[in-house]
Design an enzyme around this catalytic site. Sequence first.
Site, PDB file in Angstrom:
ATOM      1  N   GLN A  62      36.254 -23.252  87.593  1.00 23.03           N
ATOM      2  CA  GLN A  62      37.174 -22.801  88.631  1.00 23.03           C
ATOM      3  C   GLN A  62      37.529 -23.915  89.600  1.00 23.03           C
ATOM      4  O   GLN A  62      37.957 -23.654  90.730  1.00 23.03           O
ATOM      5  CB  GLN A  62      36.578 -21.620  89.385  1.00 23.03           C
ATOM      6  N   ASP A  86      29.117 -22.303  99.113  1.00 27.51           N
ATOM      7  CA  ASP A  86      29.783 -21.503  98.069  1.00 27.51           C
ATOM      8  C   ASP A  86      30.965 -22.316  97.523  1.00 27.51           C
ATOM      9  O   ASP A  86      31.454 -23.226  98.193  1.00 27.51           O
ATOM     10  CB  ASP A  86      30.284 -20.184  98.678  1.00 27.51           C
ATOM     11  N   GLU A  87      31.437 -21.992  96.345  1.00 26.46           N
ATOM     12  CA  GLU A  87      32.577 -22.698  95.735  1.00 26.46           C
ATOM     13  C   GLU A  87      32.336 -24.208  95.734  1.00 26.46           C
ATOM     14  O   GLU A  87      33.221 -25.004  96.068  1.00 26.46           O
ATOM     15  CB  GLU A  87      33.888 -22.391  96.486  1.00 26.46           C
ATOM     16  N   LYS A 113      27.596 -15.083  92.303  1.00 25.68           N
ATOM     17  CA  LYS A 113      27.180 -16.266  93.068  1.00 25.68           C
ATOM     18  C   LYS A 113      27.297 -16.016  94.571  1.00 25.68           C
ATOM     19  O   LYS A 113      26.376 -16.296  95.330  1.00 25.68           O
ATOM     20  CB  LYS A 113      28.067 -17.471  92.692  1.00 25.68           C
ATOM     21  N   THR A 114      28.439 -15.475  94.966  1.00 25.37           N
ATOM     22  CA  THR A 114      28.643 -15.230  96.391  1.00 25.37           C
ATOM     23  C   THR A 114      27.671 -14.151  96.873  1.00 25.37           C
ATOM     24  O   THR A 114      27.113 -14.234  97.968  1.00 25.37           O
ATOM     25  CB  THR A 114      30.109 -14.814  96.639  1.00 25.37           C
ATOM     26  N   ARG A 174      40.208 -12.587  88.396  1.00 23.17           N
ATOM     27  CA  ARG A 174      40.236 -11.831  89.654  1.00 23.17           C
ATOM     28  C   ARG A 174      40.280 -10.329  89.389  1.00 23.17           C
ATOM     29  O   ARG A 174      40.027  -9.526  90.274  1.00 23.17           O
ATOM     30  CB  ARG A 174      41.471 -12.193  90.515  1.00 23.17           C
TER      31      ARG A 174
END
Length: 675
Positions: free
Chosen positions: A244, A213-214, A34-35, A609
């Site tokens: 998340q 983002d996020e 996504k990022t 992560r």
Amino acid sequence: MSTQLKSLLNPEQYEAATNLEGPLLIIAGAGSGKTRVITYRITEMLNQGINQSSILALTFTNKAAREMAGRVKELVGRKLPQLTVSTFHSFGVQILKKHITLLGWRENFSIYDTNDQRSLIKECARELKWSLEYLDFGHCMSTFSRIKTRRSKWSDPEIDDSLQPLYEEYQSHRKLYNALDFDDLIRLPIDLFQQHPQVLEEYRKRYKYIMVDEFQDTSIQQYEMMKLLADGSRNICVVGDDDQSIYSWRGANFDNIRNFERDFPELREIKLEQNYRSTGTILDAANHLIKNNKNRKIKALWTGGDGGKPIELYQPQDERAEARFICDMIQTLNLKEQIHYHDISILIRTNALARGIEEELMARNLPYRITGGTSFFERPEVKDMISYLRCLANPDDDISLLRIMNTPRRGIGKKTLEHMTELAQSQGMSLYGAMQALVLANDSPIGKRARADIEDFLELISEFRPKLLSGKDLAQSLRALIAKIDYWGHLVGEHPNNERVAKFKLRNVELFTSSLEQWEKDPDNLSPSVFNYLNRITLAGKDDDDSEEGKVNLMTIHSAKGLEFDVVFIAGVEENIIPHQRSLEENDAGSYEENMEEERRLFYVALTRAKMKLYLTSCQQRKVMRDLMSMTMSPFIEEIPEKLIDIKEPDTEISEEEAHNYFELMKKKFAAVEE
Ligand code: ATP
Ligand code: MG
């Protein structure tokens, strides 16, 4: 470029990076790119000739913003001074810097972090003659935040309305001091846009392409701000992962995803399903875990990579054995497998777990950096410097003024301070204003000595204020100030028997000054004013420090969001730690079910992560405050299929502490027999 892009992105990612018009929603699992899509989307825009100043990308942390901007620059091979990649908060500051006077504030405002906020609340409570003993600051701050961000009203049943007078006092003080809290940084720009449509129009005209983002962790207020801006062009792309979402306690709300669907019904949705980050094992474990949450969008996530190594779970005796194990492992990985320290991360649920691990890292001289803990900028000696700068930039900032007024000691005593406060209160002025008035008054109620002390202090401010406001040689001026006030003498005086501590503190002051120097000399820095520096560090202190490469990362899970590491250790995988004790009951944040799901998402973030290898540690006992507690494994472990996780037998070695206790017990027994 587009053909090149095709080789760097999968077809769905490519779609997302090249369809630039209209609203776009991407809800996809961890590590699905996504990022990366946002980064390439920006480069695609630039390559298509879209003006850099029309682009606004909003990220969750300052570090993420720096990294994204750096990556884009690298990809397009030129400087991009007009490109805006920032956090919501920094963007808010940028807007307020230009327009805050329209809202009746003065320029050069201070930004208060949570510690300053706490001091201010304390001061207000004192003024209201409330007993500080029973005041729960955490509760105050979360209530104030709910009210300010309009998540709640005073009349709501869950809100403690006895706090209203304190809130009002707090609000008027911060106005008087020209100081904003973090919530103001989002709230005031919205007020500005709503009260001054021409300003909103200006921003809409400028930012024609917006990305977030996020997105799952944007607050309702941030969503409102984003929506106001995007309503012009409607070229808005948001990416996130509902699994998340880990900031609901702070008012983030993944209902925003639904709101987005409602407010931008013409949106296009793209799914990303391939994970490029983790091994099959890690991904499998994460998928199984998160399946237990009911309140989620079901998403597929697979990896083309191989299975990789199993997850390993160790059960050390106690937190000291845990720290030793983690450090042993890191040294082995570094020596035998040539894994760089900066590719390793130790994740912890709460800051309290950092200390033991930090001590062991230090004892072994392992380079590390800590993120999300008490930051460098919160150390008292550094805070002194910051308060001097703040006070010089905005002398009406009472909290900073109070901090430095007698640091070093200036003999402005309690009586004088009382006179100052009284005058300030009755005249509605700041303490600085009151000081000036007291010195000028003919019938001043304060004595000669006190008057001279105040005069000296005011002189110091007026000597250094122009220097700092000039925007030139800030670090040099600060060094001159440090010498003038003899800060070294002050440190030695504070630690008469311990010059080592004084030296350590002075070194931190020097580190602070040189970081200021570096910042002002950076050729990319277009406006090195003291004001910009202060804002930068207040916001940066929230999530990161600027340390360089080559260090093991020790951080809370919250601050690891969006990041990735070859090897990840998750420490304290124990019941009451993750899930956190607080979440096992209904509380301010939500019901038991909701809290449990949030903790599970947090553990999901932690697991995802890792790229190659994951180690979990669950201690058999742990010192909590002063007590030695028996611990059990986190129930989340059971949600991971057995075949993915290699659970090592508990360590049976007796800890020093246990041996000691046993010895004491035996001594008592023998004593009893002898009697
Ligand atoms: P998170 O949900 O944790 O924020 P994300 O969806 O933002 O994750 P990224 O960080 O963008 O995922 O990507 C994860 C990793 O996979 C990065 O190292 C990224 O460079 C890599 N990656 C993503 N897509 C591709 C691709 N098409 N080819 C090669 N590598 C990729
Ligand atoms: Mg990401």
